[in-house]
Every structure is written in C-alpha cells, then in structure tokens.
Design a protein around this motif. Structure first.
Motif, mmCIF file in Angstrom:
data_model
loop_
_atom_site.group_PDB
_atom_site.id
_atom_site.type_symbol
_atom_site.label_atom_id
_atom_site.label_comp_id
_atom_site.label_asym_id
_atom_site.label_seq_id
_atom_site.Cartn_x
_atom_site.Cartn_y
_atom_site.Cartn_z
ATOM 1 N N ALA A 146 0.869 -1.074 -0.070
ATOM 2 C CA ALA A 146 0.027 0.028 -0.009
ATOM 3 C C ALA A 146 0.947 1.334 -0.042
ATOM 4 O O ALA A 146 0.603 2.256 -0.684
ATOM 5 N N THR A 147 1.984 1.193 0.686
ATOM 6 C CA THR A 147 2.838 2.355 0.703
ATOM 7 C C THR A 147 3.278 2.625 -0.628
ATOM 8 O O THR A 147 3.371 3.899 -1.231
ATOM 9 N N MET A 148 3.715 1.572 -1.169
ATOM 10 C CA MET A 148 4.560 1.601 -2.719
ATOM 11 C C MET A 148 3.297 2.226 -3.639
ATOM 12 O O MET A 148 3.698 3.037 -4.610
ATOM 13 N N GLN A 149 2.239 2.006 -3.521
ATOM 14 C CA GLN A 149 0.929 2.169 -4.382
ATOM 15 C C GLN A 149 0.380 3.651 -4.031
ATOM 16 O O GLN A 149 -0.422 3.982 -4.760
ATOM 17 N N ARG A 150 0.998 4.111 -2.833
ATOM 18 C CA ARG A 150 0.376 5.426 -2.339
ATOM 19 C C ARG A 150 -1.075 5.264 -1.787
ATOM 20 O O ARG A 150 -1.832 6.094 -2.155
ATOM 21 N N LYS A 151 -1.336 4.235 -1.349
ATOM 22 C CA LYS A 151 -2.604 3.879 -0.908
ATOM 23 C C LYS A 151 -2.828 3.616 0.608
ATOM 24 O O LYS A 151 -1.789 3.461 1.445
ATOM 25 N N LYS A 152 -3.983 3.809 0.958
ATOM 26 C CA LYS A 152 -4.264 3.673 2.562
ATOM 27 C C LYS A 152 -4.289 2.107 2.669
ATOM 28 O O LYS A 152 -5.300 1.505 2.209
ATOM 29 N N PRO A 153 -3.665 1.542 3.483
ATOM 30 C CA PRO A 153 -3.595 -0.013 3.752
ATOM 31 C C PRO A 153 -4.878 -0.242 4.606
ATOM 32 O O PRO A 153 -5.159 0.384 5.394
ATOM 33 N N THR A 154 -5.336 -1.413 4.535
ATOM 34 C CA THR A 154 -6.427 -2.061 5.527
ATOM 35 C C THR A 154 -6.019 -3.140 5.835
ATOM 36 O O THR A 154 -5.323 -3.931 5.340
ATOM 37 N N PHE A 155 -6.410 -3.713 7.270
ATOM 38 C CA PHE A 155 -6.042 -4.555 7.984
ATOM 39 C C PHE A 155 -7.248 -5.330 8.577
ATOM 40 O O PHE A 155 -7.967 -4.677 9.154
ATOM 41 N N SER A 156 -7.132 -6.562 8.471
ATOM 42 C CA SER A 156 -8.193 -7.559 8.965
ATOM 43 C C SER A 156 -8.057 -7.567 10.626
ATOM 44 O O SER A 156 -7.131 -6.995 11.320
ATOM 45 N N LYS A 157 -9.356 -7.821 11.171
ATOM 46 C CA LYS A 157 -9.413 -8.021 12.727
ATOM 47 C C LYS A 157 -8.279 -9.059 13.418
ATOM 48 O O LYS A 157 -7.873 -9.993 12.735
ATOM 49 N N LEU A 158 -7.766 -8.409 14.463
ATOM 50 C CA LEU A 158 -6.929 -9.442 15.118
ATOM 51 C C LEU A 158 -7.756 -10.222 16.357
ATOM 52 O O LEU A 158 -8.393 -9.343 17.103
#
Length: 385
Positions: free
Chosen positions: A373-385
């Motif tokens: 996401a950083t390389m694509q300049r996008k906001k990453p999303t993360f699944s629940k823990l």
C-alpha cells in the motif's frame, strides 16, 4: 422485495400474470434468499452483508407491473453526528460506521461504552453527580469493561474520559468506602475480628481493587485517557495505567491519599516514578498531597498534551484513536506489549523478549500489505485481530 399494502389502492395484476411472475421469481438467479432464522452474533464476520439490498433496481423481476408504476419511498437520510453527540450514540457492529453500543457493554450502571468511530471505543465514567468518585461496584465494572474490550476484535483503540464538566474523577467515594479506609472489617456475626483476619480481608480487598484498575494496562488495546477538572487520588492511579494521557488546561491534579491518612495503594506509587523523569518530583507530590496543574503535569511528562477545554481534549483523543485504529492491530498491540514488558527490565531482557515475540508476529500478512500500500500510495487496510 418491496411490497405495497392493499390500502394504497393499487390494482392487482390478473391471476395468470401473477402466477407467471411467481414462477419467474422462483427460477430467477437474482431472487432474494429467504431470511435466515439464525440469530446473528454481534461481531460475526463484521456483518459483511449488513443488510439485504432492497433497492428497487435490484428487485424489479419480483415486482408486479402495478407496483413498478409507483416509486418506492426514498430511504431516510442518515443523521449527521457531531463530536458532542458521539459519546451518547449506540454501536451496531457493521462494515459501515454505524454507532450503536455493543450489547455486552449496555448494562453497566456507572459507565457509558460507545463506538464513536470504527474501531474506537469510548469509555465514559458516568457518575457526575458525585464527581465520578469510585466505590466497589464502579471499580468492578471498570475492570470488567476493559477485560471485555481487550478481547473484542472489533475494537482497536479505547478513549477513557469522565462525564460532566467538574471532574474526571475526584477519587474514592469516602462515604461508601469507610469500611476499607477505616479498617472496620468485621466477621460474619458483625463482631470485630482479630488483627490477622482483618489484615487478610483488607489485603484481598486491596488486591481486587488493584487488579480492576490495572485492567487498562493489561488490555491488549492502546488506551488514551482524557483528564479534566478535578483529577484527584484514584484519577492518578487510573491515568498511570493508561498508555497515552492528555488533559484540559483547567485540570487540577493531586495525589491526595496522604491527606486521608494512608499511602496510595492502587498503583500511583509503583507507576508514577516510571511515568515521569524525576523521583524528587514524585516524592514531592505524593508526600505533600499538594495540587498541581496541567502545565506542571506536561513539564514532568505525566501528560503528553494539554488542550484548551475538555471538548478539545476529547476531540484530539478521538482523532488519535482513529489514527491508531487505522494501523495494523498486530503492530500496535505488539508495540504496547513490548514497551510494557521492557519497563523496569534491562535492555538485554527487552531485546531477547522482542526476538521471541517478533519471530511470530513478523509472519503476519500485515507487513506485505502495508509495504504494498505504501508503494502504491494507498491507505492500507488490515483485518481484525
């Protein structure tokens, strides 16, 4: 499927046409499935399909020609939410930021638990008529809430505040805790018990109290405390057990236990020396029980920021909570665990513990997802823990 009552005066289609439409509806791959009878768990699958799509465009095959002639009523517009309203809203677990309180947190007498933003829980001490002073039921509820939130995968950050404008908490409700502070422990027959048994009972009482207030530190999720007004005695115990502390400029602090004839015993004397950089200052405020203000608290490191009012401080805490909730829960919760472990231990002990911890934590998919996401300049999303 949209249906209209007969009272609307819409003429029904001929019976043979109605039969053909029913047959098309049964055979159509777009026909909606019958509603499930299963009771949905509050956090099941994050409600991936929160509501069946009921838009008329998606259900035209199952409508009669007469009903198509009448447009469905427009859905109600969602109510806009202000920061002042957020604490009173109720949480409904969904992929959308609907603000409904989880059922598990709805029945506490002296605490309001809400979800003002996705992944952010707001715990509000709610006894303003008594300056949010604590007694046994309150600290039992406090411990229960944070233990529940620690295991709630829908929550990634917690904001803690006090209701009303006068106090975060004025500490212990002395009137309701005289048995503890006065040492008047009695046996089952109400006769005074011997000193050893009295000490045993009081020790157990203090232990339960300590464990309840330590729940915020024990909680896997980061906890941000927002202090305002009178923040006395127990307020310092509570704040020192949280991860990030901010306050309003008008906050009045004090470690008041010495003034009622005892040493602070719920966490301040153990945590405050580790929180601030001056042991001299710690002994000053804990032995004199003097008042001190927000600027002094900021200078010694008890708080990390001061805001002009309670409202501004709470809004800042919510923004910070949203930021933390948007990051990898593996990374954030691992960081809290590793920092807490390292406090009071040698650097080498902390490094060895981190080796073992990250040997497991580095296997998460959050790392490649965040890098991509950083390389694509996008906001990453993360699944629940």
């Amino acid at each position: 499927m949209w249906r209209y009552p007969r009272t609307l005066g819409v003429q029904s289609p001929p019976r043979h046409l109605h039969h053909q439409q029913q047959q098309q509806q049964v055979n159509s791959p777009h026909s909606p499935a019958p509603p499930s009878s299963r009771t949905t768990n509050l956090h099941d699958h994050d409600h991936d399909h929160d509501h069946e799509d009921m838009s008329p465009q998606k259900n035209t095959r199952s409508m009669s020609p007469a009903s198509l002639a009448m447009p469905p009523p427009p859905p109600p517009k969602p109510k806009s939410v202000t920061m002042e309203e957020a604490p009173s809203l109720h949480h409904k677990t969904s992929s959308k930021p609907v603000m409904t309180p989880p059922e598990a947190y709805a029945n506490y007498r002296h605490f309001n638990v809400t979800i003002p933003a996705p992944g952010v829980a707001h715990v509000e001490i709610n006894r303003p008529e008594k300056l949010n002073a604590f007694y046994k039921l309150m600290w039992d509820e406090y411990g229960s809430i944070f233990d529940r939130l620690s295991g709630d995968s829908a929550v990634r950050c917690i904001v803690l505040s006090g209701a009303g404008e006068k106090a975060f908490t004025a500490g212990l409700d002395l009137e309701m805790n005289m048995e503890m502070v006065g040492g008047r422990a009695k046996g089952d027959d109400e006769a005074p018990i011997d000193p050893a048994r009295k000490a045993w009972a009081l020790r157990k009482h203090i232990q339960e109290f300590q464990e309840a207030i330590s729940a915020a530190e024990r909680c896997d999720k980061p906890v941000i405390s927002v202090l305002h007004g009178f923040s006395l005695g127990l307020a310092i115990d509570i704040a020192c057990a949280t991860d990030i502390r901010i306050c309003a400029s008008s906050t009045t602090f004090a470690v008041k236990e010495v003034d009622i004839g005892l040493a602070a015993d719920i966490g301040t004397l153990s945590r405050l020396p580790k929180v601030v950089g001056s042991l001299s200052w710690v002994k000053d405020v804990t032995m004199t029980a003097r008042f001190f203000g927000a600027e002094e608290a900021l200078r010694v490191g008890l708080v990390s920021a001061v805001y002009g009012s309670k409202k501004e401080a709470l809004e800042a805490a919510m923004r910070l909570g949203i930021t933390l909730a948007g990051k990898s829960p593996v990374a954030v919760q691992s960081t809290k665990a590793l920092v807490n472990y390292s406090v009071g231990r040698s650097v080498q002990e902390g490094l060895l513990y981190t080796q073992s911890w990250n040997a497991a934590a580095l296997q998460t998919q959050d790392v490649p997802n965040a890098i991509k996401a950083t390389m694509q300049r996008k906001k990453p999303t993360f699944s629940k823990l």
